[in-house]
Write a protein that holds these residues in place. Structure first.
Motif, PDB file in Angstrom:
ATOM      1  N   GLU A  40       6.974  -3.117 -17.675  1.00 26.30           N
ATOM      2  CA  GLU A  40       5.868  -2.166 -17.808  1.00 26.30           C
ATOM      3  C   GLU A  40       5.440  -1.701 -16.421  1.00 26.30           C
ATOM      4  N   VAL A  41       5.234  -0.402 -16.252  1.00 26.54           N
ATOM      5  CA  VAL A  41       4.832   0.159 -14.958  1.00 26.54           C
ATOM      6  C   VAL A  41       3.510   0.906 -15.128  1.00 26.54           C
ATOM      7  N   LYS A  42       2.578   0.664 -14.221  1.00 23.70           N
ATOM      8  CA  LYS A  42       1.271   1.324 -14.277  1.00 23.70           C
ATOM      9  C   LYS A  42       0.894   1.827 -12.891  1.00 23.70           C
ATOM     10  N   SER A  43       0.353   3.024 -12.826  1.00 24.76           N
ATOM     11  CA  SER A  43      -0.106   3.603 -11.568  1.00 24.76           C
ATOM     12  C   SER A  43      -1.507   3.094 -11.228  1.00 24.76           C
ATOM     13  N   VAL A  44      -1.703   2.691  -9.963  1.00 26.94           N
ATOM     14  CA  VAL A  44      -3.012   2.216  -9.502  1.00 26.94           C
ATOM     15  C   VAL A  44      -3.292   2.765  -8.105  1.00 26.94           C
ATOM     16  N   ASN A  45      -4.465   2.433  -7.598  1.00 32.75           N
ATOM     17  CA  ASN A  45      -4.871   2.883  -6.255  1.00 32.75           C
ATOM     18  C   ASN A  45      -4.730   4.397  -6.121  1.00 32.75           C
ATOM     19  N   TYR A  46      -5.218   5.111  -7.143  1.00 35.51           N
ATOM     20  CA  TYR A  46      -5.236   6.578  -7.150  1.00 35.51           C
ATOM     21  C   TYR A  46      -3.839   7.170  -6.986  1.00 35.51           C
ATOM     22  N   GLY A  47      -2.852   6.478  -7.566  1.00 30.51           N
ATOM     23  CA  GLY A  47      -1.491   6.986  -7.555  1.00 30.51           C
ATOM     24  C   GLY A  47      -0.656   6.550  -6.368  1.00 30.51           C
ATOM     25  N   TRP A  48      -1.248   5.832  -5.429  1.00 30.72           N
ATOM     26  CA  TRP A  48      -0.512   5.416  -4.234  1.00 30.72           C
ATOM     27  C   TRP A  48       0.347   4.181  -4.490  1.00 30.72           C
ATOM     28  N   VAL A  62      -9.388  -0.546  -0.070  1.00 27.95           N
ATOM     29  CA  VAL A  62      -8.315   0.417  -0.346  1.00 27.95           C
ATOM     30  C   VAL A  62      -7.413  -0.061  -1.485  1.00 27.95           C
ATOM     31  N   PHE A  63      -7.104  -1.352  -1.517  1.00 27.58           N
ATOM     32  CA  PHE A  63      -6.177  -1.902  -2.510  1.00 27.58           C
ATOM     33  C   PHE A  63      -6.884  -2.659  -3.634  1.00 27.58           C
ATOM     34  N   GLU A  64      -8.213  -2.573  -3.686  1.00 22.37           N
ATOM     35  CA  GLU A  64      -8.977  -3.347  -4.661  1.00 22.37           C
ATOM     36  C   GLU A  64      -8.621  -2.983  -6.101  1.00 22.37           C
ATOM     37  N   ASN A  65      -8.447  -1.720  -6.376  1.00 23.88           N
ATOM     38  CA  ASN A  65      -8.109  -1.274  -7.736  1.00 23.88           C
ATOM     39  C   ASN A  65      -6.814  -1.921  -8.215  1.00 23.88           C
ATOM     40  N   GLY A  66      -5.819  -1.967  -7.357  1.00 23.62           N
ATOM     41  CA  GLY A  66      -4.545  -2.569  -7.723  1.00 23.62           C
ATOM     42  C   GLY A  66      -4.680  -4.049  -8.035  1.00 23.62           C
ATOM     43  N   ARG A  67      -5.461  -4.759  -7.236  1.00 22.72           N
ATOM     44  CA  ARG A  67      -5.657  -6.192  -7.482  1.00 22.72           C
ATOM     45  C   ARG A  67      -6.345  -6.419  -8.829  1.00 22.72           C
ATOM     46  N   ASN A  68      -7.410  -5.657  -9.072  1.00 23.11           N
ATOM     47  CA  ASN A  68      -8.159  -5.827 -10.320  1.00 23.11           C
ATOM     48  C   ASN A  68      -7.297  -5.530 -11.540  1.00 23.11           C
ATOM     49  N   GLU A  69      -6.543  -4.437 -11.489  1.00 21.55           N
ATOM     50  CA  GLU A  69      -5.712  -4.064 -12.626  1.00 21.55           C
ATOM     51  C   GLU A  69      -4.573  -5.048 -12.856  1.00 21.55           C
ATOM     52  N   ALA A  70      -4.026  -5.587 -11.782  1.00 19.25           N
ATOM     53  CA  ALA A  70      -2.945  -6.571 -11.913  1.00 19.25           C
ATOM     54  C   ALA A  70      -3.437  -7.817 -12.634  1.00 19.25           C
ATOM     55  N   LEU A  71      -4.626  -8.278 -12.279  1.00 18.95           N
ATOM     56  CA  LEU A  71      -5.159  -9.481 -12.911  1.00 18.95           C
ATOM     57  C   LEU A  71      -5.549  -9.227 -14.364  1.00 18.95           C
ATOM     58  N   LYS A  72      -5.910  -7.992 -14.689  1.00 15.64           N
ATOM     59  CA  LYS A  72      -6.158  -7.653 -16.095  1.00 15.64           C
ATOM     60  C   LYS A  72      -4.862  -7.686 -16.896  1.00 15.64           C
ATOM     61  N   MET A 102       1.564  -9.414  -4.648  1.00 14.38           N
ATOM     62  CA  MET A 102       0.689  -8.282  -4.344  1.00 14.38           C
ATOM     63  C   MET A 102       0.939  -7.761  -2.937  1.00 14.38           C
ATOM     64  N   TYR A 103       1.430  -6.529  -2.866  1.00 14.89           N
ATOM     65  CA  TYR A 103       1.608  -5.834  -1.589  1.00 14.89           C
ATOM     66  C   TYR A 103       2.492  -6.614  -0.624  1.00 14.89           C
ATOM     67  N   VAL A 104       3.551  -7.194  -1.145  1.00 20.46           N
ATOM     68  CA  VAL A 104       4.451  -8.022  -0.344  1.00 20.46           C
ATOM     69  C   VAL A 104       5.893  -7.515  -0.390  1.00 20.46           C
ATOM     70  N   LEU A 105       6.281  -6.914  -1.514  1.00 20.50           N
ATOM     71  CA  LEU A 105       7.691  -6.580  -1.714  1.00 20.50           C
ATOM     72  C   LEU A 105       8.226  -5.649  -0.627  1.00 20.50           C
ATOM     73  N   SER A 106       7.431  -4.701  -0.176  1.00 20.58           N
ATOM     74  CA  SER A 106       7.878  -3.777   0.868  1.00 20.58           C
ATOM     75  C   SER A 106       7.720  -4.362   2.267  1.00 20.58           C
ATOM     76  N   VAL A 107       7.173  -5.576   2.349  1.00 21.23           N
ATOM     77  CA  VAL A 107       6.968  -6.244   3.632  1.00 21.23           C
ATOM     78  C   VAL A 107       8.119  -7.196   3.944  1.00 21.23           C
TER      79      VAL A 107
END
Length: 218
Positions: A190-198, A24-34, A112-117
């Motif tokens: 810089e802000v980028k949308s990932v995970n199909y906009g989620w 589910v979150f793979e796209n976000g991880r890949n794009e972040a590392l790019k 990654m996926y921590v700030l809202s936690v």
């Protein structure tokens, strides 16, 4: 949300985290590392490394320190490190809001996926910028709310109960944290949308002599 509640929830998640949140979150991880453009030989801090699902994506020449609050999640990460012989990785149990690292220690800080936690997102951000070197980068990947619809129509107490069960905030406004980062004095956001906009990636360059550094120099 509090430290013990978060720790409890993610200890429970540890056995199934990769199956639920991996793809589910793979796209976000890949794009972040790019977006961080690693060239090798950098020192990277991954905050909330969890089961270590992203660790094999880094170049082997990069030194990585991964921290997490959950012992069970880190046990899964250690299994992954051993399985792939990731000799460039160190794992530590650490509360991200109370990081004991020296200032200006890391070239990149990945959240990654921590700030809202985390119970206090602003505290975590301050810690992340503190340990990041001048000229370095802080990369945040997270879901963010775009509108106030949920908070407006959902009962606040009910929403809090749901968030405690899930282990993360459902209502998490993007504009609030962009404004907070801007007030800290960092440019090149810089802000980028990932995970199909989620989700969104926020990439922040840590400038020299930022207002945040002056404010915390005393």
């Amino acid at each position: 949300m509090n430290k013990h509640g978060v720790e409890k929830v993610y200890n429970q998640y540890s056995a199934v985290y990769d199956k639920i949140f991996g793809l589910v979150f793979e796209n976000g991880r890949n794009e972040a590392l790019k977006m961080i453009s690693l060239n090798g030989n950098e020192k990277v801090l991954e905050v909330g490394v969890g089961t270590g699902i992203s660790l094999i994506k880094y170049p082997r020449t990069v030194d990585i320190v991964g921290i997490d609050l959950s012992k069970e999640m880190l046990e899964k990460a250690k299994e992954r490190v051993n399985r792939y012989s990731l000799t460039n990785v160190q794992l530590k149990i650490e509360n991200a809001e109370e990081m004991a690292f020296q200032q200006n220690q890391f070239d990149k800080v990945i959240i990654m996926y921590v700030l809202s936690v985390t119970p206090n997102p602003e505290v975590l951000l301050e810690k992340a910028f503190s340990v990041c070197k001048e000229g370095g980068e802080v990369i945040i990947v997270n879901h963010f709310s775009q509108k106030k619809t949920l908070r407006k129509f959902a009962d606040y107490d009910f929403l809090q109960r749901v968030e405690r069960k899930l282990g993360f905030r459902v209502y998490f406004p993007l504009d609030k944290y962009i404004q907070y980062i801007n007030r800290m004095g960092y440019a090149s956001v810089e802000v980028k949308s990932v995970n199909y906009g989620w989700s969104r990636i926020i990439k922040i360059k840590k400038e020299k002599a930022s207002r945040w550094q002056h404010a915390h120099a005393a």
